[in-house]
Write a protein that holds these residues in place. Structure first.
Motif, PDB file in Angstrom:
ATOM      1  N   ALA B  23       6.449  10.122   7.641  1.00  0.00           N
ATOM      2  CA  ALA B  23       6.242  10.344   6.704  1.00  0.00           C
ATOM      3  C   ALA B  23       6.235  12.491   5.637  1.00  0.00           C
ATOM      4  O   ALA B  23       4.930  12.161   6.091  1.00  0.00           O
ATOM      5  CB  ALA B  23       5.471   9.472   5.705  1.00  0.00           C
ATOM      6  N   PRO B  24       7.460  12.193   5.616  1.00  0.00           N
ATOM      7  CA  PRO B  24       7.196  13.750   4.759  1.00  0.00           C
ATOM      8  C   PRO B  24       6.390  13.738   3.719  1.00  0.00           C
ATOM      9  O   PRO B  24       5.759  13.257   2.795  1.00  0.00           O
ATOM     10  CB  PRO B  24       8.270  14.308   5.039  1.00  0.00           C
ATOM     11  N   LEU B  25       5.390  14.955   3.242  1.00  0.00           N
ATOM     12  CA  LEU B  25       4.399  14.804   2.692  1.00  0.00           C
ATOM     13  C   LEU B  25       5.512  15.377   1.495  1.00  0.00           C
ATOM     14  O   LEU B  25       4.678  14.775   0.353  1.00  0.00           O
ATOM     15  CB  LEU B  25       3.740  16.289   3.176  1.00  0.00           C
ATOM     16  N   TRP B  26       5.963  15.980   1.320  1.00  0.00           N
ATOM     17  CA  TRP B  26       6.666  16.137   0.155  1.00  0.00           C
ATOM     18  C   TRP B  26       7.102  14.199  -0.770  1.00  0.00           C
ATOM     19  O   TRP B  26       7.835  14.325  -1.741  1.00  0.00           O
ATOM     20  CB  TRP B  26       7.957  16.969  -0.315  1.00  0.00           C
ATOM     21  N   LEU B  27       7.379  13.682   0.175  1.00  0.00           N
ATOM     22  CA  LEU B  27       8.006  12.113  -0.431  1.00  0.00           C
ATOM     23  C   LEU B  27       7.450  11.562  -1.252  1.00  0.00           C
ATOM     24  O   LEU B  27       8.385  11.382  -1.961  1.00  0.00           O
ATOM     25  CB  LEU B  27       8.066  11.260   0.701  1.00  0.00           C
ATOM     26  N   ALA B  28       6.278  10.998  -1.347  1.00  0.00           N
ATOM     27  CA  ALA B  28       6.044  10.041  -2.833  1.00  0.00           C
ATOM     28  C   ALA B  28       5.725  11.144  -3.969  1.00  0.00           C
ATOM     29  O   ALA B  28       5.837  10.605  -4.966  1.00  0.00           O
ATOM     30  CB  ALA B  28       4.330   9.409  -1.979  1.00  0.00           C
ATOM     31  N   ALA B  29       5.838  12.636  -3.685  1.00  0.00           N
ATOM     32  CA  ALA B  29       5.280  13.445  -4.729  1.00  0.00           C
ATOM     33  C   ALA B  29       7.439  13.872  -5.223  1.00  0.00           C
ATOM     34  O   ALA B  29       6.909  13.296  -6.792  1.00  0.00           O
ATOM     35  CB  ALA B  29       5.488  15.074  -3.883  1.00  0.00           C
ATOM     36  N   ALA B  30       8.306  13.058  -4.471  1.00  0.00           N
ATOM     37  CA  ALA B  30       9.659  13.172  -5.359  1.00  0.00           C
ATOM     38  C   ALA B  30      10.180  11.365  -4.808  1.00  0.00           C
ATOM     39  O   ALA B  30      10.921  11.662  -4.526  1.00  0.00           O
ATOM     40  CB  ALA B  30      10.474  14.015  -4.089  1.00  0.00           C
ATOM     41  N   GLN B  47      18.077   7.692  12.844  1.00  0.00           N
ATOM     42  CA  GLN B  47      18.130   8.014  10.634  1.00  0.00           C
ATOM     43  C   GLN B  47      17.356   6.454  10.272  1.00  0.00           C
ATOM     44  O   GLN B  47      17.531   5.689  10.806  1.00  0.00           O
ATOM     45  CB  GLN B  47      19.268   7.913  10.112  1.00  0.00           C
ATOM     46  N   THR B  48      16.552   7.748   9.819  1.00  0.00           N
ATOM     47  CA  THR B  48      14.897   6.394   8.558  1.00  0.00           C
ATOM     48  C   THR B  48      15.819   7.030   7.251  1.00  0.00           C
ATOM     49  O   THR B  48      15.391   8.735   7.020  1.00  0.00           O
ATOM     50  CB  THR B  48      14.052   7.534   9.400  1.00  0.00           C
ATOM     51  N   SER B  49      15.910   6.361   6.616  1.00  0.00           N
ATOM     52  CA  SER B  49      16.042   6.212   5.282  1.00  0.00           C
ATOM     53  C   SER B  49      14.472   6.906   4.598  1.00  0.00           C
ATOM     54  O   SER B  49      14.026   6.413   4.620  1.00  0.00           O
ATOM     55  CB  SER B  49      16.665   5.284   4.663  1.00  0.00           C
ATOM     56  N   ASP B  50      15.253   7.374   3.496  1.00  0.00           N
ATOM     57  CA  ASP B  50      14.331   8.315   2.250  1.00  0.00           C
ATOM     58  C   ASP B  50      13.044   7.174   2.241  1.00  0.00           C
ATOM     59  O   ASP B  50      11.523   6.562   2.159  1.00  0.00           O
ATOM     60  CB  ASP B  50      14.078   8.780   1.931  1.00  0.00           C
ATOM     61  N   PHE B  51      13.575   6.060   1.579  1.00  0.00           N
ATOM     62  CA  PHE B  51      13.128   4.951   1.297  1.00  0.00           C
ATOM     63  C   PHE B  51      12.254   3.846   2.814  1.00  0.00           C
ATOM     64  O   PHE B  51      11.139   3.361   1.962  1.00  0.00           O
ATOM     65  CB  PHE B  51      14.624   3.755   0.749  1.00  0.00           C
ATOM     66  N   GLU B  52      12.793   3.789   3.333  1.00  0.00           N
ATOM     67  CA  GLU B  52      12.149   2.961   4.657  1.00  0.00           C
ATOM     68  C   GLU B  52      10.651   4.118   5.060  1.00  0.00           C
ATOM     69  O   GLU B  52       9.716   3.584   4.888  1.00  0.00           O
ATOM     70  CB  GLU B  52      12.527   3.526   6.012  1.00  0.00           C
ATOM     71  N   ARG B  53      10.878   5.804   4.505  1.00  0.00           N
ATOM     72  CA  ARG B  53       9.774   7.072   5.014  1.00  0.00           C
ATOM     73  C   ARG B  53       8.964   6.028   4.011  1.00  0.00           C
ATOM     74  O   ARG B  53       7.696   6.578   4.012  1.00  0.00           O
ATOM     75  CB  ARG B  53      10.177   8.047   5.330  1.00  0.00           C
ATOM     76  N   LEU B  54       9.369   5.735   2.715  1.00  0.00           N
ATOM     77  CA  LEU B  54       8.188   5.820   1.584  1.00  0.00           C
ATOM     78  C   LEU B  54       8.032   4.359   1.447  1.00  0.00           C
ATOM     79  O   LEU B  54       5.896   4.461   2.093  1.00  0.00           O
ATOM     80  CB  LEU B  54       9.566   5.480   0.616  1.00  0.00           C
ATOM     81  N   LEU B  55       8.814   3.660   2.560  1.00  0.00           N
ATOM     82  CA  LEU B  55       7.652   2.132   2.614  1.00  0.00           C
ATOM     83  C   LEU B  55       5.821   2.153   3.861  1.00  0.00           C
ATOM     84  O   LEU B  55       5.724   2.023   3.538  1.00  0.00           O
ATOM     85  CB  LEU B  55       8.844   0.774   2.723  1.00  0.00           C
ATOM     86  N   ALA B  56       6.781   2.902   5.101  1.00  0.00           N
ATOM     87  CA  ALA B  56       5.316   3.007   5.785  1.00  0.00           C
ATOM     88  C   ALA B  56       4.721   4.264   5.129  1.00  0.00           C
ATOM     89  O   ALA B  56       3.528   3.959   5.585  1.00  0.00           O
ATOM     90  CB  ALA B  56       6.900   4.275   7.104  1.00  0.00           C
ATOM     91  N   LEU B  57       4.944   4.747   4.313  1.00  0.00           N
ATOM     92  CA  LEU B  57       3.520   5.556   3.580  1.00  0.00           C
ATOM     93  C   LEU B  57       3.143   4.962   2.883  1.00  0.00           C
ATOM     94  O   LEU B  57       1.952   4.315   2.797  1.00  0.00           O
ATOM     95  CB  LEU B  57       4.472   6.674   2.402  1.00  0.00           C
ATOM     96  N   GLU B  58       3.856   4.084   2.151  1.00  0.00           N
ATOM     97  CA  GLU B  58       2.771   2.075   1.400  1.00  0.00           C
ATOM     98  C   GLU B  58       1.822   2.197   2.541  1.00  0.00           C
ATOM     99  O   GLU B  58       1.135   1.891   1.814  1.00  0.00           O
ATOM    100  CB  GLU B  58       4.087   2.160   1.058  1.00  0.00           C
ATOM    101  N   THR B  59       2.019   1.774   3.769  1.00  0.00           N
ATOM    102  CA  THR B  59       1.611   0.576   4.157  1.00  0.00           C
ATOM    103  C   THR B  59       0.410   1.001   4.951  1.00  0.00           C
ATOM    104  O   THR B  59      -0.357   1.067   4.813  1.00  0.00           O
ATOM    105  CB  THR B  59       2.894   0.560   5.477  1.00  0.00           C
ATOM    106  N   ALA B  60       0.806   3.051   5.377  1.00  0.00           N
ATOM    107  CA  ALA B  60      -0.074   3.568   5.236  1.00  0.00           C
ATOM    108  C   ALA B  60      -1.381   4.103   4.230  1.00  0.00           C
ATOM    109  O   ALA B  60      -2.525   3.391   4.581  1.00  0.00           O
ATOM    110  CB  ALA B  60       0.317   4.953   6.157  1.00  0.00           C
ATOM    111  N   ALA B  61      -0.745   4.251   2.976  1.00  0.00           N
ATOM    112  CA  ALA B  61      -1.695   4.626   1.825  1.00  0.00           C
ATOM    113  C   ALA B  61      -2.271   2.735   1.763  1.00  0.00           C
ATOM    114  O   ALA B  61      -3.710   3.015   1.903  1.00  0.00           O
ATOM    115  CB  ALA B  61      -1.035   4.378   0.592  1.00  0.00           C
ATOM    116  N   VAL B  62      -1.596   1.973   2.060  1.00  0.00           N
ATOM    117  CA  VAL B  62      -2.653   0.115   1.735  1.00  0.00           C
ATOM    118  C   VAL B  62      -3.753   0.198   2.968  1.00  0.00           C
ATOM    119  O   VAL B  62      -5.167  -0.103   2.552  1.00  0.00           O
ATOM    120  CB  VAL B  62      -1.348  -0.656   2.017  1.00  0.00           C
ATOM    121  N   GLU B  63      -3.434   0.188   4.487  1.00  0.00           N
ATOM    122  CA  GLU B  63      -4.198   0.079   4.934  1.00  0.00           C
ATOM    123  C   GLU B  63      -5.597   1.912   4.885  1.00  0.00           C
ATOM    124  O   GLU B  63      -6.985   0.364   5.361  1.00  0.00           O
ATOM    125  CB  GLU B  63      -3.399   0.592   7.211  1.00  0.00           C
ATOM    126  N   LEU B  64      -5.591   2.656   5.156  1.00  0.00           N
ATOM    127  CA  LEU B  64      -6.044   3.595   4.865  1.00  0.00           C
ATOM    128  C   LEU B  64      -7.216   3.147   3.546  1.00  0.00           C
ATOM    129  O   LEU B  64      -8.199   3.385   3.628  1.00  0.00           O
ATOM    130  CB  LEU B  64      -6.188   4.306   4.073  1.00  0.00           C
TER     131      LEU B  64
END
Lengths: 361, 452
Positions: B23-30, B47-64
């Protein structure tokens, strides 16, 4: 650094393109008109979520009799902080959400408080209709508006709502409002900061919420509405400054309240269950809830609980603090009987008080 | 030099945050990006869409948040977090100022008594310890033992990196602004944002991490977490306007590397205050913003700085590998070290780069010589009394001596002596010219601290 800037530019140019999608999405609305709509396809992009927000969010223009009436002028100084905040808010559009029933809009009660002269709702397709407040829930800061008009009702796609049990702190959310421009939504982003505020009826978010957001939807990445932005807690002057602490009435609360409002009745003030004991502010609770005062004729007094007793268990759940006891009691209903273990000196006593409802005569 | 300045570069290249998918660092910033249009190829070519990355990032944030919040504590108007299995809790010092014992409540509301083991008012950090009463270690609602949060490396944090703050803004979780309706839920508030800048100097926060994460009153003492769940700071200060005291998008956190240096001292302080260090005997230029380091204007003879081998006109390039280019940065880096800590300095002298080591002494301590004196008509000072075991006695001064010069300067009154000593630091060695029995002697006094 350079690739980041490029991406941002790409992002912005695509974002600028969204407004052109508008006419297209408006025509899609017709297919969603039926009362039991086919489930929308899960969003695959932020744009899909914003499109949903555009379909479900309305703008409301409220015209009032002179704001505050006789209270304006010198007497205003004597108003409560809450009232001052209310009269100080900016003029302009506020937001609302379609309920799925043609002509019905749910919004924040705060938006329609006061001496309302007229209400105009601008629907997502641009149609504007006069409306009036059907009923309200002051406690949950909700109001149901029904629009008038003999023309065919405007399309009313039913929103998808997120059930409270599925929510978790940290989920990404987008807040949408149709203010200041009723034709275009304004979107802000954030996360759910906490899910259980106000007795599990309100969520907290760090998304930027301003006055125009009030009554508008807060959506998750699945494109479901998790809450309706609210001014619950606006007695805090800080709220108006968008501190990154904002609230939304959770979707479950909205769905629970809607049928009551639709029947034309104002939602009753909830009658919180009362045990009738008070905390000892001088002694910190470490294990158990120490009773310092008893409500005369209250549930606890009636079963013989005394000052100085320490309540250690409620229905088998060990109580670690007075606030814990309050939470456990709050999750019950007036009229229910609970089993308490009470420590009095070296003795352990068991009692079964019947909780009273606040406001019980 | 460029390597030294690396922490200041603001490019935050996309980097994997946790496992797969990256999940790129700038992702949720953008976050607002229309992500479907932006499909990017991952390292493995898929190919991973940015939206899939965003979902992965969300999962990480929720678990954290789910995991980290168990280690969060509410502290009588502020926030804190568990940092050791023995029950140590970190918070801001301003949350517990003037207190030695208080009640802390974990997420969910379980209370414990805790004592303050050490205050660091200069760094705004305090360490508490839960008082064991048989019910510790604390367990979360699932019955699992709550693990302490780990301190991360605040020097590895990047500008643009996403961070999460846990705290109790406006005491929403512990007092509840809806108090007349519902009891408080003892859930902390989480907010997400990015690191806005590093090494900010803002009063006591000399090396702060600046964030745009929403932080408000009540957040003080709470952890600033990376998406890997490491604590990189304690949120304790915000820039605010109009005395309103709410978040403006500029918050400061005490960096974890500073905290780590003080932790052992705070643990053993016995409820007392720990002290920050400084280099005594050195005067640096007021202004300076140079790649060539900070100019050392003067090194006092006999001072700790002089003993460490520093000289007038040296240019200070780095302290412990961190570039020094201004007085604020100099004080900023030093502000992260405790007294008695030995640090490495890199200096530039006549085109040569040298390494020096110096032991820091208590910042702002009052130097002490241990003499009672009176003015003398013919000039100089009569020594009336020498305090036993004082630096003066150790230097060999005795009552009846006449002091003619301190460090070559005439001192003619007790007030002048006091002023002279105050411009010096503990550990400074000062040559004194003394008249004793008609003879002039050279003595050397090493200034002590008031509490020595």
């Amino acid at each position: 650094m350079r690739p980041a800037i490029l991406r941002l530019l790409v992002t912005l140019s695509i974002f600028a393109g969204t407004s052109r999608l508008e006419s297209q999405s408006a025509s899609d609305l017709d297919s969603l008109e039926s009362k039991a709509p086919a489930r929308l396809k899960p969003p695959e992009s932020i744009a899909d979520i914003i499109e949903r927000a555009e379909r479900w969010t309305v703008a409301i223009e409220v015209e009032r009799e002179s704001e505050g009436g006789a209270r304006e002028g010198g007497a205003r100084r004597r108003l409560s902080a809450e009232a001052r905040t209310y009269y100080r808010r900016p003029a302009g559009f506020v937001s609302g959400v379609l309920t799925g029933t043609p002509g019905e809009v749910i919004t924040s009660f705060y938006n329609v408080m006061g001496n309302v002269k007229s209400l105009r709702v601008t629907f997502p397709d641009g149609t504007t209709r006069e409306g009036s407040v059907v009923a309200r829930s002051q406690h949950d800061d909700l109001a149901l508006i029904r629009t008038r008009g003999d023309r065919a009702p405007v399309p009313a796609p039913a929103p998808e709502w997120a059930d409270w049990e599925s929510l978790r702190a940290g989920q990404f959310v987008l807040a949408a409002g149709r203010s200041p421009d009723p034709r275009r939504v304004t979107v802000t982003k954030g996360i759910i900061s906490a899910i259980g505020r106000n007795g599990n009826r309100t969520i907290q978010t760090d998304a930027e919420l301003n006055y125009g957001n009030s009554g508008g939807p807060i959506l998750d990445l699945r494109g479901r509405i998790v809450a309706i932005a609210t001014l619950v807690g606006h007695t805090y002057p800080q709220w108006g400054f968008n501190s990154g602490v904002g609230f939304g009435v959770s979707a479950s609360t909205v769905l629970e309240t809607l049928p009551v409002l639709a029947s034309g009745k104002n939602a009753p003030q909830p009658r919180a269950p009362v045990l009738g004991v008070q905390k000892d502010p001088a002694t910190p609770d470490i294990d158990g809830a120490r009773v310092s005062e008893l409500l005369e004729g209250g549930a606890a007094a009636l079963v013989g609980i005394r000052k100085g007793d320490v309540i250690t268990e409620l229905d088998g759940t060990p109580i670690h603090s007075f606030d814990h006891l309050r939470r456990l009691v709050y999750s019950r209903k007036g009229g229910e009987v609970v089993k308490l273990k009470v420590r009095r000196g070296s003795e352990i006593i068991e009692v079964e008080p019947r909780l009273q409802a606040r406001g019980t005569p | 030099m460029s390597a030294l300045r690396r922490p200041y570069s603001c490019g935050a290249p996309p980097a994997p945050l946790r496992g797969d998918p990256p999940a790129p660092l700038w992702l949720a910033a953008a976050f607002i990006a229309l992500s479907s249009a932006l499909a990017a190829a991952d390292a493995d070519g898929s190919q991973t869409s940015d939206f899939e990355r965003l979902l992965a990032l969300e999962t990480a944030a929720v678990e954290l948040i789910e995991t980290a919040k168990s280690s969060f504590v509410f502290i009588e108007g502020g926030s804190g977090f568990l940092v050791s299995a023995e029950g140590h809790i970190l918070t801001n010092d301003h949350v517990v100022v003037g207190k030695s014992e208080l009640v802390v409540q974990f997420t969910g509301g379980k209370s414990y008594r805790a004592e303050v083991t050490g205050h660091d008012p200069e760094g705004d950090v305090a360490l508490l310890k839960v008082k064991h009463s048989g019910d510790f270690p604390h367990r979360d609602p699932r019955g699992e033992i709550v693990k302490p949060l780990e301190l991360g490396d605040s020097d590895a944090v990047r500008v643009g990196e996403q961070v999460i703050a846990l705290g109790d803004p406006f005491l929403l979780g512990s007092k509840n602004l809806f108090l007349d309706v519902a009891p408080p839920d003892f859930e902390p508030s989480a907010s997400l944002g990015v690191v806005s800048a590093l090494h900010r100097f803002s009063d006591m926060y000399t090396d702060a991490i600046q964030v745009d994460v929403a932080v408000n009153r009540g957040n003080s003492g709470g952890p600033l977490l990376t998406l890997e769940g490491k604590v990189v700071g304690i949120n304790g200060k915000i820039e605010t306007r109009f005395d309103i005291g709410v978040n403006t998008g500029v918050g400061y956190a005490v960096p974890s590397n500073q905290i780590r240096r003080f932790l052992p001292l705070l643990e053993k302080a016995g409820g007392k205050t720990v002290r920050h260090g400084s280099i005594h005997g050195i005067e640096v230029e007021e202004r300076g913003d140079s790649e060539e380091g900070l100019l050392v204007e003067r090194v006092r003879a006999g001072s700790p700085a002089a003993r460490a081998g520093l000289e007038d006109r040296d240019r200070l390039l780095a302290i412990e590998g961190q570039a020094v280019f201004s007085r604020n940065r100099y004080l900023g880096i030093l502000g992260t070290y405790p007294a008695e800590h030995e640090i490495r300095l890199r200096i530039l002298r006549d085109g040569e780069t040298l390494e020096k080591r110096v032991t820091l002494l208590e910042a702002g301590s009052q130097a002490y010589v241990g003499l009672k004196t009176e003015s003398r008509e013919a000039g100089g000072l009569n020594v009336v009394e020498v305090i036993p075991n004082s630096p003066a006695q150790q230097a060999g001064l005795i009552a009846g001596d006449v002091i003619l010069f301190f460090e070559g300067k005439k001192v003619d009154s007790p007030v002048d002596l006091k002023a002279f000593i105050q411009t010096h630091s503990v550990g400074d060695v000062i040559p004194i010219a003394v008249l004793r029995n008609g003879e002039t002697k050279e003595l050397k006094v090493r200034l002590g601290g008031r509490n020595d």
